[in-house]
Each structure stands twice: as C-alpha cells, then as structure tokens.
Design a protein around this motif. Structure first.
Motif, PDB file in Angstrom:
ATOM      1  N   LEU B 246       1.527 -14.332  -3.479  1.00 47.36           N
ATOM      2  CA  LEU B 246       1.247 -13.401  -4.567  1.00 47.36           C
ATOM      3  C   LEU B 246       1.174 -12.009  -3.983  1.00 47.36           C
ATOM      4  O   LEU B 246       0.680 -11.816  -2.874  1.00 47.36           O
ATOM      5  CB  LEU B 246      -0.086 -13.763  -5.215  1.00 47.36           C
ATOM      6  CG  LEU B 246      -0.070 -15.108  -5.939  1.00 47.36           C
ATOM      7  CD1 LEU B 246      -1.488 -15.614  -6.135  1.00 47.36           C
ATOM      8  CD2 LEU B 246       0.639 -14.985  -7.272  1.00 47.36           C
ATOM      9  N   TRP B 247       1.672 -11.067  -4.724  1.00 48.09           N
ATOM     10  CA  TRP B 247       1.596  -9.692  -4.262  1.00 48.09           C
ATOM     11  C   TRP B 247       0.805  -8.873  -5.253  1.00 48.09           C
ATOM     12  O   TRP B 247       1.158  -8.810  -6.433  1.00 48.09           O
ATOM     13  CB  TRP B 247       2.989  -9.087  -4.085  1.00 48.09           C
ATOM     14  CG  TRP B 247       2.941  -7.727  -3.444  1.00 48.09           C
ATOM     15  CD1 TRP B 247       2.041  -7.296  -2.510  1.00 48.09           C
ATOM     16  CD2 TRP B 247       3.811  -6.619  -3.693  1.00 48.09           C
ATOM     17  NE1 TRP B 247       2.288  -5.993  -2.147  1.00 48.09           N
ATOM     18  CE2 TRP B 247       3.371  -5.540  -2.855  1.00 48.09           C
ATOM     19  CE3 TRP B 247       4.910  -6.411  -4.512  1.00 48.09           C
ATOM     20  CZ2 TRP B 247       3.996  -4.307  -2.843  1.00 48.09           C
ATOM     21  CZ3 TRP B 247       5.538  -5.179  -4.486  1.00 48.09           C
ATOM     22  CH2 TRP B 247       5.087  -4.143  -3.655  1.00 48.09           C
ATOM     23  N   ASP B 248      -0.268  -8.278  -4.778  1.00 49.35           N
ATOM     24  CA  ASP B 248      -1.084  -7.401  -5.584  1.00 49.35           C
ATOM     25  C   ASP B 248      -0.579  -5.996  -5.300  1.00 49.35           C
ATOM     26  O   ASP B 248      -1.006  -5.341  -4.357  1.00 49.35           O
ATOM     27  CB  ASP B 248      -2.547  -7.585  -5.150  1.00 49.35           C
ATOM     28  CG  ASP B 248      -3.498  -6.743  -5.982  1.00 49.35           C
ATOM     29  OD1 ASP B 248      -3.029  -5.851  -6.705  1.00 49.35           O
ATOM     30  OD2 ASP B 248      -4.709  -6.991  -5.885  1.00 49.35           O
ATOM     31  N   SER B 251      -3.045  -2.891  -4.793  1.00 41.64           N
ATOM     32  CA  SER B 251      -3.813  -2.787  -3.547  1.00 41.64           C
ATOM     33  C   SER B 251      -2.911  -2.976  -2.334  1.00 41.64           C
ATOM     34  O   SER B 251      -3.298  -2.682  -1.216  1.00 41.64           O
ATOM     35  CB  SER B 251      -4.908  -3.856  -3.507  1.00 41.64           C
ATOM     36  OG  SER B 251      -4.329  -5.137  -3.322  1.00 41.64           O
ATOM     37  N   ASN B 253      -2.132  -5.827  -1.309  1.00 37.49           N
ATOM     38  CA  ASN B 253      -2.485  -7.115  -0.714  1.00 37.49           C
ATOM     39  C   ASN B 253      -1.433  -8.172  -1.009  1.00 37.49           C
ATOM     40  O   ASN B 253      -0.966  -8.304  -2.125  1.00 37.49           O
ATOM     41  CB  ASN B 253      -3.817  -7.624  -1.272  1.00 37.49           C
ATOM     42  CG  ASN B 253      -4.981  -6.799  -0.785  1.00 37.49           C
ATOM     43  OD1 ASN B 253      -4.885  -6.133   0.235  1.00 37.49           O
ATOM     44  ND2 ASN B 253      -6.078  -6.838  -1.528  1.00 37.49           N
ATOM     45  N   ILE B 255      -1.103 -12.269  -0.718  1.00 39.33           N
ATOM     46  CA  ILE B 255      -1.939 -13.455  -0.559  1.00 39.33           C
ATOM     47  C   ILE B 255      -1.019 -14.642  -0.313  1.00 39.33           C
ATOM     48  O   ILE B 255      -0.174 -14.909  -1.139  1.00 39.33           O
ATOM     49  CB  ILE B 255      -2.756 -13.749  -1.834  1.00 39.33           C
ATOM     50  CG1 ILE B 255      -3.371 -12.451  -2.365  1.00 39.33           C
ATOM     51  CG2 ILE B 255      -3.809 -14.822  -1.589  1.00 39.33           C
ATOM     52  CD1 ILE B 255      -3.861 -12.567  -3.792  1.00 39.33           C
ATOM     53  N   ARG B 359      -6.920 -14.921   4.481  1.00 41.69           N
ATOM     54  CA  ARG B 359      -6.974 -13.874   3.470  1.00 41.69           C
ATOM     55  C   ARG B 359      -7.520 -12.638   4.148  1.00 41.69           C
ATOM     56  O   ARG B 359      -8.467 -12.730   4.929  1.00 41.69           O
ATOM     57  CB  ARG B 359      -8.023 -14.227   2.407  1.00 41.69           C
ATOM     58  CG  ARG B 359      -7.562 -15.060   1.297  1.00 41.69           C
ATOM     59  CD  ARG B 359      -8.579 -15.034   0.163  1.00 41.69           C
ATOM     60  NE  ARG B 359      -9.831 -15.667   0.507  1.00 41.69           N
ATOM     61  CZ  ARG B 359     -10.999 -15.304   0.016  1.00 41.69           C
ATOM     62  NH1 ARG B 359     -11.094 -14.273  -0.820  1.00 41.69           N
ATOM     63  NH2 ARG B 359     -12.093 -15.941   0.357  1.00 41.69           N
ATOM     64  N   ASN B 361      -7.664  -7.968   3.606  1.00 44.87           N
ATOM     65  CA  ASN B 361      -7.118  -6.764   2.990  1.00 44.87           C
ATOM     66  C   ASN B 361      -6.546  -5.837   4.048  1.00 44.87           C
ATOM     67  O   ASN B 361      -5.642  -5.072   3.781  1.00 44.87           O
ATOM     68  CB  ASN B 361      -8.195  -6.004   2.202  1.00 44.87           C
ATOM     69  CG  ASN B 361      -8.639  -6.782   0.980  1.00 44.87           C
ATOM     70  OD1 ASN B 361      -8.026  -7.778   0.605  1.00 44.87           O
ATOM     71  ND2 ASN B 361      -9.708  -6.333   0.353  1.00 44.87           N
ATOM     72  N   GLU B 367     -10.805 -14.056   6.206  1.00 42.39           N
ATOM     73  CA  GLU B 367     -11.404 -15.345   5.860  1.00 42.39           C
ATOM     74  C   GLU B 367     -10.319 -16.412   5.943  1.00 42.39           C
ATOM     75  O   GLU B 367      -9.203 -16.169   5.505  1.00 42.39           O
ATOM     76  CB  GLU B 367     -11.872 -15.349   4.391  1.00 42.39           C
ATOM     77  CG  GLU B 367     -12.884 -14.309   4.026  1.00 42.39           C
ATOM     78  CD  GLU B 367     -14.277 -14.734   4.421  1.00 42.39           C
ATOM     79  OE1 GLU B 367     -14.519 -15.956   4.517  1.00 42.39           O
ATOM     80  OE2 GLU B 367     -15.104 -13.848   4.661  1.00 42.39           O
ATOM     81  N   LEU B 369      -8.028 -19.387   4.768  1.00 42.07           N
ATOM     82  CA  LEU B 369      -7.605 -19.802   3.423  1.00 42.07           C
ATOM     83  C   LEU B 369      -8.357 -21.056   3.000  1.00 42.07           C
ATOM     84  O   LEU B 369      -8.571 -21.959   3.802  1.00 42.07           O
ATOM     85  CB  LEU B 369      -6.105 -20.121   3.397  1.00 42.07           C
ATOM     86  CG  LEU B 369      -5.101 -18.992   3.631  1.00 42.07           C
ATOM     87  CD1 LEU B 369      -3.679 -19.545   3.480  1.00 42.07           C
ATOM     88  CD2 LEU B 369      -5.312 -17.836   2.659  1.00 42.07           C
ATOM     89  N   ASN B 370      -8.753 -21.089   1.732  1.00 47.20           N
ATOM     90  CA  ASN B 370      -9.453 -22.248   1.168  1.00 47.20           C
ATOM     91  C   ASN B 370      -8.476 -23.298   0.632  1.00 47.20           C
ATOM     92  O   ASN B 370      -8.616 -23.731  -0.508  1.00 47.20           O
ATOM     93  CB  ASN B 370     -10.344 -21.802   0.010  1.00 47.20           C
ATOM     94  CG  ASN B 370     -11.528 -21.003   0.486  1.00 47.20           C
ATOM     95  OD1 ASN B 370     -12.348 -21.502   1.243  1.00 47.20           O
ATOM     96  ND2 ASN B 370     -11.605 -19.752   0.064  1.00 47.20           N
TER      97      ASN B 370
END
Lengths: 407, 407
Positions: B246-248, B251, B253, B255, B359, B361, B367, B369-370
């Motif tokens: 995914l691209w935010d 921001s 970011n 993901i 994950r 920024n 963190e 990945l979950n």
C-alpha cells in the motif's frame, strides 16, 4: 489546608528490609495520640500502605474504602466486597457506601474534565466528613516515586503543602519506590497476587470509561462489559500460557499492562476526510466519526498536548498489518482521538463497546495488544450475545497518539 | 580529492515545478565541456537523478550500473538486468560487470564493519577507473535531504569537501527533498512504479544480509531466500488487499516499509541466561544463542550506541503477544542483538533464513510486521521446501533495540 508531608524517599530495595524501615518511619512520624485515616482504593499501592501502617500503629489506623458506585467488577464480584474481605481483619476497617451522592453529582455530566472534577470534589467531601467523624489528623497515602517525580519534584519531606483534606500530616512511606518494588513488598506482606499484581485503575473509576453523557443505565452496561472483556482476555492468556497474565518479576512488567472495556454512544456520521484517505490508500473500508469525544495526546517535537476529539470507527475486511497502521496514522494525521475497528454488530442497543488492551512498561508509551483478529471477533460475538449493545470494536491506537484511558 | 558540492536545497515541492527547476540547476552547474558520471544503484533516488540529468545535458551524461554480484533478484529477475532495461534508451548507459573483483575482496570476511569497508573501497576503485576512462569531471548523485541532515549539516552549496572520487564537482539536485517528494518526482518523470516506490536497499547489498563469514554458496542461498521472502510477503498483501503493497501518497509511507531475508549460520548453543528468564516468566520455550554476530542498537536516555552481538533463536509454542514482548525485552535486557522465532526446521543444510519485515515511517524507529503466525509458518514451510536450509525464523525485534538490517 496546609499539611506537613512526610516521605520515605531513601530506602532499601529489598522487601524485608524495606518493610522494617517503613514501619520504623511510620512509628517515628505518627504521635501516640494521633489517629490515621487511610483511603483504600483496592489497588496495590494503598493496600500495601494499609498493611504497613497496621504493622506500625495497629488500632490507631482507620482504613476506609469508599464505594463510589464507579468501581468495577472483578471476576464477577463487586470490588468493594473484595476490598472488605481483604481488610476485614483490621480493627477499624470500614466500607462506606456513598454511591448515591457520587451518582447525584456525576450523572448527566458529559465533558471529560468536568466529570473528573465532579468526582474529585465529591471524593474530598466524603473523606473530609469521615476525617472529622474519626478525629483523624494524619492521612496515610500510597504515593509512589513516579507520582512524586511527575508532580511536585521540588517538595522535600517535612515541607508544607496545601491539600484538600482536613488533616495536619500526610505520611507517604512508598514515596521512594517504583511500581515493581511496591509489588514485591505487597507479596512479602502476604497480600494475594490478585492485589499486588492488580492492573492500574483510574481514580474516577468507570466514569471515565463511560464516554459521553453518563447515566445509570450506561454505567451498568459499562460495568458488565468491563467485567466480560477482562475475563475474555484473561481466558485468552490462560488458554495460551496456562495463566491469566504473565509477570516479569525483574522488570515488574505485567503482560498485558491494562485491559478493559469502554462504552461509547453509537451515534455517528460518515467521515468524508477519513474515507477520502482510505480511498487514496486503495483500501476498501468505511469510516465513521463518533458523536462522543474522547481524550488523546498529540506530539509536537518533544512536547505533548491533550486532544479532546471524536474517535473514528472503521468497518471493512482489513488485515492486522493495515489495522495497526491506521490506528497510528489517523489520529496523527487528522483531528481524531483514536481508532476503533468494528468486530461485530447487532440490531439492538445504542452503545458501542470498545475493547482496549495494551502492552506497556510505564504507561508513558503503549502498544495495542496483538490478539489475533479471529479471537477478537469471537470476543465481539460473545459480548453481543450477553449485553444489549449495538457494536463491539477493538481499539487500535497506540500511545501516543492515543491515551490508554478514554477521558 | 577535493570536490565542489552543488546542492539544490531550496526548491518547489510540486513535481512539475521541481523537475523544471532541477533541470535548470543542472544546466547552470555543468559546463558544456564537462562529462558527468552517474552511478545508478537501481533505487529511486539515483534513477530520478539520472532522468533529470538526461533531460538537462543528454549525451554528456554517462549512467553506469555496476553489477557487484551482491544485488538482489526482483520477482525472479536479476536487478542489473532490470536496471539495464530501464535505462537502455540512454546514449551512454553501461552495465559494468565487476562481480569477480567484488567477490575476491568480500568473500571470506566475517566482521560486519570490515565487510562494509571492503565493499566500499572496491566500489570506489571500480568507479574511479570508470571516471578516468570516460574522462568525467562531474558526478551526479542522489543525495536527499535526510542524508544531508544526518551527515554534514553545515556544508553549504559550493563548499569544498573531500571525496573518494576523482572528480571536480558533485552535483546533487535532490538535496532539498524528502523521500515522498522524490517518489512523486519519479512518478512525474515516467519511471515505473516498481522504481519510484522501490523499497530501500543497503549499499553493500546482500553482503550485509549474509551474516557471518561470507562465501559464494551462502550468498547464493541468501539471494534465493530473499527473492522468495519478498514474493511471499507481496503475495500475502496481494491476497489481503489486491496489491503488493500500500502506498500512502500523502505521507510517502509504503506499507510494508522493508521486507527481506537474512541468512545466518545455524551453529548455536543453549542460552542459560535467556532460558532462566523464560522460566521465571513461566513460559515453556527454549532459547539458543547463535554463533554469528549481528548489529543492534542500544538506547541510553537520548543516546544510541551500536551493539554487535549474538542473536537469540526462540523455539516453542508461543502466542503473538508474548513473542512481540520478548522481541523487545530480550535485546534490551541482555547483550543480544535481536530475537528470532523458529517457524519451521528441516534436516538438511546448515543455514537459518530470518524473515525480516517492518513497518516504519522514517527508518529511525520500526516495528516488525504483524503478519498472523499461521501465515508465517506457511512461509516457513514454503521456504524449506525450496531451499536447502535448516531453519526458517521470523525476526521479532523492533528498532530500537534492534536495527532493520543485519550488519
């Protein structure tokens, strides 16, 4: 009122040596003619303080538990009953039921700050009345080191401070300890594990978890929901590890750190700004802005400031990875205080139960628990099955940008 | 060598205006008689720089891609081939195969710092040789704002710096941009999404992910494992969201932020200290201290320091909540650099594949990945099925106390 503050700030770290030193400290600072009041909340710190004073001054101690009506149920039992059982061996222990006056003063209040203020002033009135009745001139208090550091770091023992209470002296034997050490002292003093490892609970109790305008009916739902959520999460840990929670004795960490239910009104409206953001991300999900407002925290560089804004409710088939990302990004990017993810919904009731569970070492930062989404959905259905609410949701917000509690 | 540094540090944020300004800036700073070398890594920044120089000075640009032998495979294709395809329309583009010399210099090295140094000095030699061959006096470089801030914040445009390269000028048109802006410029310039959204990749390539003494055989395993892990994680995202990531855009970011395989030697011994800790926690699990050492980072107050220590491998039936807790606590509490959790094992090979996905920024904190544990276990078996390694594990360490890369 001005009161002398006595703090035991330099003390041994070992439970046995500490208990001995603290007992001496109490004996030295309470005169033979003085009566001491101790307001027991049911939490670890005040329970430890009561046991230390009992050891030192016996029948001159007056341990009081005020039933505010906003305490929780623990394992199906009302907390005031549990506190009574734990301390009924003390000469002057008294359980004081003041539910009516707390309810009169707090019900109908909507704003979070006002709720806290009303609760606090009622608490002060009730306790002052009791202080006069007993003729107590000293108050025993479970202040611990982080409290001291956070609030009035310049105050030294023996200095005078203004307090709301009608007493001459405040005696604080735990003022030099951190939480893990207090827990070890509690264990040494023979308190049950459920007391010395009790999870933190806010002063104004469930009132700050019943978000929005508070009524008796909403409080009753919150109390049921909170009890159920605690048991579901404990059960999940028991099935996974054979125990309700894990205790890292060395660091003092209890996993999970805190877990509870909040309840919010289900009134909402579609959030065009968050929907636009989700669309730009390429995610198929809906978002709702809840009508209630809840507390959050914003970071600007090193500074943190309080936010009192609407939570966002997400709905859609989202994977955990993205859920946790959105829980962090949405309150950072928009003026919302936290992000909830809908686990299930039913056609009755108009409340939302928010499941909140966090990992934390110090409550300064916190991460939502990584309970697998399938287990969370199961929690959702179990709650909907037993309590008449419209929606069950999981709170995805870390601290910062969220807070642990809701108000 | 001393070289003049030209940085475009104040510039428009909009891709179109920026591209125009950058083209002007390049024209102004490169004389008509100068030849410009540009070392393309295959990443976003250098690709954008090459396209901007092409626009500005056409045939005086010499874009070079050095095949070091340590590049990765992307979707089953060798990266140097992909770079060649992307830039073969440029007059002077050249793919230079220097695998042999890199292999000669780096194979056999065990220490992480020495590995980086050997790689760097080889790279400088190869590039200097090319600079002489071409007769280039200018180097185009994809330095972006965070690089500038992190390293030499006082240097202003036009100042002289020492560089390893035999050139007179360094021209850095992206020095005022942050990553998200560079990505938008890349999109505007018509680079494929796979280039302008490429995940970060370390300079010394897979050499720093092949932990311990590096050999050709180990590098080959690492390359296969890395390709497979990238595809498994992309597949997981595709199945979950219909897209590889995914691209935010707002921001910048992406993901996930970074995801790859590391490989370590499987030699290990039981860790009595971590086993003692797990026992005290009441957890049924075994722990192994790996023989290799890897990089981590320690925080002391505001300061961070580098740790070069053994990773811990956990084995047992643990739930996600505790796994993430241990990934954070063990390297904080003991002298270990990171925590891996065994997903599966087979009776052949003597390497461990560590799956790393984070994950982040900004790469400063990260963190893990979950990804649900069941999916991770499936990844484990798929890797064991295709590559002869002994163990597959998931890296649970956040940054801090870990690092994203391994060396």
């Amino acid at each position: 009122m001005k009161a002398k503050v006595m703090r035991l700030s330099e003390c041994p770290r070992e439970p046995e040596a500490f208990a001995e030193k603290a007992t001496e400290f109490i004996k030295e600072n309470v005169d033979p003619n003085e009566k001491v009041i101790c307001a027991l909340s049911g939490g670890t710190d005040s329970s430890v303080v009561a046991r230390l004073f009992q050891e030192a001054i016996q029948e001159r101690l007056y341990p009081i538990h005020i039933d505010t009506g906003f305490m929780r149920k623990i394992g199906g039992n009302e907390e005031p009953k549990l506190v009574e059982e734990l301390f009924e061996d003390l000469d002057n222990f008294e359980l004081i039921d003041r539910k009516e006056i707390f309810f009169d003063n707090v019900f109908g209040v909507e704003d979070a700050e006002e709720k806290r203020k009303k609760f606090r002033s009622t608490y002060v009135d009730v306790l002052n009345q009791k202080i006069e009745e007993i003729g107590a001139s000293v108050m025993a208090q479970g202040t611990i080191k982080p409290d001291v550091l956070e609030t009035e770091s310049e105050i030294k023992s023996q200095n005078n401070v203004y307090t709301d209470f009608k007493i001459d002296k405040l005696v604080e034997p735990l003022a030099g300890l951190y939480k893990p050490e207090v827990r070890k002292v509690g264990k040494y003093l023979g308190l049950p594990e459920s007391t010395y490892l009790r999870q933190p609970f806010p002063g104004p109790g469930l009132s700050v978890r019943t978000v929005g305008k508070i009524t008796k009916k909403k409080l009753d739902i919150e109390k049921e929901a909170n009890d159920l959520v605690e048991r579901l999460i404990e059960n999940y840990f028991r099935e996974s590890y054979g125990r309700e929670y894990l205790w890292d004795e060395e660091s003092g960490n209890r996993i999970p750190f805190q877990y509870f239910a909040s309840t919010l009104d289900s009134a909402r409206r579609g959030s065009t700004e968050v929907n636009g953001y989700l669309k730009a991300l390429g995610v198929e999900a809906k978002s709702w802005e809840l009508e209630n407002r809840a507390t959050g925290v914003k970071e600007n560089g090193e500074k943190r400031s309080r936010v009192y804004a609407h939570p966002i409710l997400l709905e859609g088939d989202l994977e955990t990875e993205l859920l946790f990302y959105l829980g962090e990004e949405i309150p950072k990017r928009f003026e919302f205080s936290r992000v909830l993810y809908k686990l299930g919904e039913w056609e009755e009731g108009n409340q939302i139960v928010g499941i909140r569970g966090v990992r934390s070492n110090d409550a300064i930062t916190a991460e939502p628990l990584n309970i697998p989404i399938d287990n969370l959905r199961e929690f959702g259905w179990k709650i909907l099955d037993r309590i008449s609410v419209e929606t069950v949701a999981y709170d995805l917000t870390p601290k910062p940008p969220g807070t642990i509690e809701y108000e």
